[in-house]
Design a protein around this motif. Sequence first.
Motif, short mmCIF file in Angstrom:
data_model
loop_
_atom_site.label_atom_id
_atom_site.label_comp_id
_atom_site.label_asym_id
_atom_site.label_seq_id
_atom_site.Cartn_x
_atom_site.Cartn_y
_atom_site.Cartn_z
N LEU A 106 -50.31 -54.82 19.95
CA LEU A 106 -51.07 -53.61 20.27
C LEU A 106 -52.57 -53.79 20.09
N ALA A 107 -53.00 -54.93 19.59
CA ALA A 107 -54.43 -55.21 19.57
C ALA A 107 -54.96 -55.40 20.99
N ASP A 108 -54.06 -55.69 21.91
CA ASP A 108 -54.40 -55.84 23.33
C ASP A 108 -54.32 -54.46 23.98
N GLU A 109 -55.46 -54.00 24.52
CA GLU A 109 -55.51 -52.67 25.13
C GLU A 109 -54.49 -52.51 26.26
N ARG A 110 -54.19 -53.61 26.96
CA ARG A 110 -53.23 -53.53 28.06
C ARG A 110 -51.84 -53.18 27.56
N VAL A 111 -51.47 -53.69 26.41
CA VAL A 111 -50.15 -53.39 25.85
C VAL A 111 -50.11 -51.94 25.39
N ARG A 112 -51.19 -51.47 24.77
CA ARG A 112 -51.23 -50.07 24.35
C ARG A 112 -51.11 -49.15 25.56
N ARG A 113 -51.81 -49.48 26.62
CA ARG A 113 -51.75 -48.66 27.83
C ARG A 113 -50.35 -48.71 28.45
N ALA A 114 -49.71 -49.87 28.36
CA ALA A 114 -48.34 -49.99 28.89
C ALA A 114 -47.38 -49.08 28.11
N VAL A 115 -47.54 -49.04 26.78
CA VAL A 115 -46.71 -48.15 25.97
C VAL A 115 -46.92 -46.70 26.41
N ALA A 116 -48.18 -46.34 26.59
CA ALA A 116 -48.49 -44.97 26.98
C ALA A 116 -47.92 -44.63 28.35
N ARG A 117 -48.01 -45.57 29.29
CA ARG A 117 -47.53 -45.31 30.65
C ARG A 117 -46.00 -45.28 30.72
N ALA A 118 -45.35 -45.83 29.71
CA ALA A 118 -43.88 -45.82 29.68
C ALA A 118 -43.32 -44.48 29.20
N ILE A 119 -44.17 -43.66 28.59
CA ILE A 119 -43.69 -42.44 27.93
C ILE A 119 -43.85 -41.23 28.83
N ASN A 120 -42.78 -40.48 28.95
CA ASN A 120 -42.78 -39.23 29.72
C ASN A 120 -43.10 -38.09 28.75
N ARG A 121 -44.36 -37.72 28.67
CA ARG A 121 -44.78 -36.69 27.71
C ARG A 121 -44.17 -35.33 28.03
N GLN A 122 -44.01 -35.04 29.31
CA GLN A 122 -43.43 -33.76 29.69
C GLN A 122 -42.00 -33.62 29.17
N GLU A 123 -41.23 -34.69 29.29
CA GLU A 123 -39.85 -34.66 28.79
C GLU A 123 -39.82 -34.44 27.28
N LEU A 124 -40.73 -35.08 26.55
CA LEU A 124 -40.75 -34.93 25.10
C LEU A 124 -41.14 -33.51 24.72
N ALA A 125 -42.14 -32.96 25.39
CA ALA A 125 -42.56 -31.59 25.08
C ALA A 125 -41.44 -30.60 25.36
N GLU A 126 -40.74 -30.79 26.46
CA GLU A 126 -39.65 -29.89 26.80
C GLU A 126 -38.49 -30.00 25.81
N SER A 127 -38.25 -31.20 25.31
CA SER A 127 -37.14 -31.38 24.37
C SER A 127 -37.39 -30.64 23.06
N VAL A 128 -38.65 -30.50 22.66
CA VAL A 128 -38.98 -29.83 21.41
C VAL A 128 -39.19 -28.33 21.61
N LEU A 129 -39.95 -27.96 22.64
CA LEU A 129 -40.38 -26.57 22.80
C LEU A 129 -39.48 -25.75 23.71
N GLY A 130 -38.84 -26.42 24.68
CA GLY A 130 -38.00 -25.71 25.63
C GLY A 130 -36.90 -24.88 24.99
N PRO A 131 -36.10 -25.46 24.07
CA PRO A 131 -35.02 -24.68 23.45
C PRO A 131 -35.51 -23.48 22.66
N LEU A 132 -36.80 -23.47 22.31
CA LEU A 132 -37.35 -22.36 21.53
C LEU A 132 -37.98 -21.30 22.41
N GLY A 133 -37.97 -21.55 23.72
CA GLY A 133 -38.57 -20.59 24.63
C GLY A 133 -40.08 -20.57 24.58
#
Length: 818
Positions: free
Chosen positions: A393-420
């Motif tokens: 992760l000292a390589d910015e390209r690897v950090r960016r790859a980790v970020a681009r692999a993550i679906n933030r919308q899915e994570l937000a929905e998994s936490v907040l969606g069930p609570l309305g």
Amino acid sequence: MSQIGAPRGRTCSRSPRSRTLRSVATLTSAVLAVTVLAGCSSGDEADEAPAAAQDNAPAARDRVADGGTLRWAVDALPTTLNTFQADADGTTARIAGAVLPALYTLDERGRPRLNPDYLESAQVVETEPKQVVLYKLNQQAVWSDGREIGAPDFVAQWRALSGRDTAYWTARNSGYERIEKIERGKNDLEVRVTFAKPYADWQSLFTPLYPKQVMGSPNSFNDGARTTLKATAGPFLLKTIDRKSGDVTLARNPRWWGQSAKLDTVVLKAVPRADRATALAAGTLDLAEIDRSAAERIALALRDARAGRNGAQAAAAHGPGSAITPSKALKSWALAHGSDDDKAAEVKAARKKNQEAIARYASAQDALAKYVVRKSLEPAYTQLSLNGESGPLADERVRRAVARAINRQELAESVLGPLGLPAKPPGSHLALAGQAAYADSSDALGGQDTKEAQALLADAGWVPGGALQKPAGTKAGSEAEKEAEKKAAEKAKEKGKGEKAEGSTGAEKAEGSTGAKKAEGSTDAKKKGSDTASDEGLYIVGDDKPGDRRAVPAPVIGANGPESGTDVLAPAPAAARESAALLARAEALDTGTGSGARAAQSVAKPDRGVAGAYAPRGTAAPVTAPEAGKALGKDGKALSLRFVLPSGPGSESLRAVGDRIVRMLDAVGIRTEVTKVSDDSFFKDHVASGDYDLALYSWPASAFPATDARPIFAKPEPASDGSLLVEQNYSRVGTDRIDQLFDQAAGTLDEEEARDLVRQADARIWAAAGSIPLYQRPQLVAARADLVNAGAWGLATPRYQDIGFKKPESSKGAERNR
């Protein structure tokens, strides 16, 4: 997020004790689109991103009864009453909010507003040759000892927090170090503050304001204010702190000049979050932040009450008695009255135990039906931190790859969606929805894109089969084996010489050393055992699981509720203000990507496989483990990141999010070594010390990001002794340009320019990919149904004098509302 064990409210000073003894990798930050993206936002953009709505049962003061006691849950008794000390916590801030002057408070959009209880006005009256702010104080404002609030209190606080006198043990001095002098104005009600250099966030200063009796000497600041306050000036007074009962009692202030407090007393009760559902059921609390499971229990009790079911009927429907069928009941009765005395006694004991559990559940449901759950979004966001100090992760390209692999919308929905609750991922590190400085700068990094993530990894040299490739210069075959044998022989020869020279004494030492090592190993093992459970410790994603996970739908894991067992990592200035001064998370603005496109990204089509004769129809065929040659690697080393998560009972939601992230990274070929550690160890031994690659924790937001957020994203600097000064930048990723933008934003008195500079800084923080905001934390509060002006405040500062119980309705009105 302090996250668990975090030094809440502390900004690490540039002293040896705050340094992390590690070196930092050289960071690159060249992202061509950053400046363009940061400048695309209009000045009205924040107005288009509304803050999460409050849910605090607002009521006019004439509809609130006079008197009564509010029992309000807190996590723990305060270790100090001085919000400017490193160990100040949420309870410290809550007490300060009720008993000390706050010159500015936050409105429902998290924006600072002048508090007329203490100020008639406050404004910049001069900018040349230096900035001068003139405060005109409310002429009725007095301390509890009768003395007027005035310039001496401002001077004492400035001197204590300026950083010039090291005898004061302060957590921070942000803003106060810029003050050149403070003097009396035309009269005792005017205070003139002259700054040595311009300071945009001057409204953050002197809140809370302590009396000169506290700030006037190092002893009273360091020690005296930890347990008592010599004078206060709020709608409430600090009456008692009872360490035995775990209660802090605040009483109505008879000298208060503003609108009188509706309540007689407020009792802050130390109740761990895991015990709050029980305390609510016992009727010992009126107001408490709760987790999702407690919220669901209350909701169930309310549904039962509306349906006309009492607690006993509820227990039979969905409680301990719901599993008892007529046949089971008959069998149990027969065994209890049978000829086998031993069996009968055993069954009778079990029946009694079950009946007691049913009675407790029934009583609890009846009691919980008297509460309601008020919910909003907490003024803090959870982020994935990527440690860029060393390793892949000292390589910015690897950090960016980790970020681009993550679906933030899915994570937000998994936490907040069930609570309305609204589940839009944050678009900024520095401002929340509703704040003036908010702008969605996430395009500087980009959204979820598996192909782009894989391309970034390949560009960084992490390719399939790379784990099997030997680095250049590595000797192969028997030649390498012979050389290894030769080195081992030489080492053994040298060791033999040393042992001969030492003789019998050396042998005894060796034996002692071996014993010591064994003992040490045993101790280490015990220590490790306390830190990680056998089935919750280290496992490597991909080693013991089915292969390619990309096609497998992600199941819902864990409670998906609020991380109520965790604290928020508070930047130091935020510790000096009440916890409600934390600001809510930014709602992403439209970047041209439609909601349909985002939804398409978040939906994965399951691969059903081919059902075989060995399984029922519709069963997916097992997936074979990936071949070693397909694992991503570089120079003979596999790509694997250490993901550290807390293992405590209050962190279920955080772990569920971590599990989802693991699968998302697995889909692009990034393996993760997940280590679950004790809550006490998570922050201090891992996040703060840099012993992690990936970690989840939360940050609060601030009304003053140019000041409060700077230490969180400041570029780490090497010290003369070789250590690293990270302040609160636990990702250890930063750039000179980000620091410059923060400094410029803090130093301009043009509000629009300051907002633009903050947005530019945020775009560069996204591009550096040291931290990825995932979702705004949910805020769930259990409140007595008749409690008003209290609950989930969202971004706003609580107005303590308005909290109270609703006046009883007249008999005619009550009859009409039935």
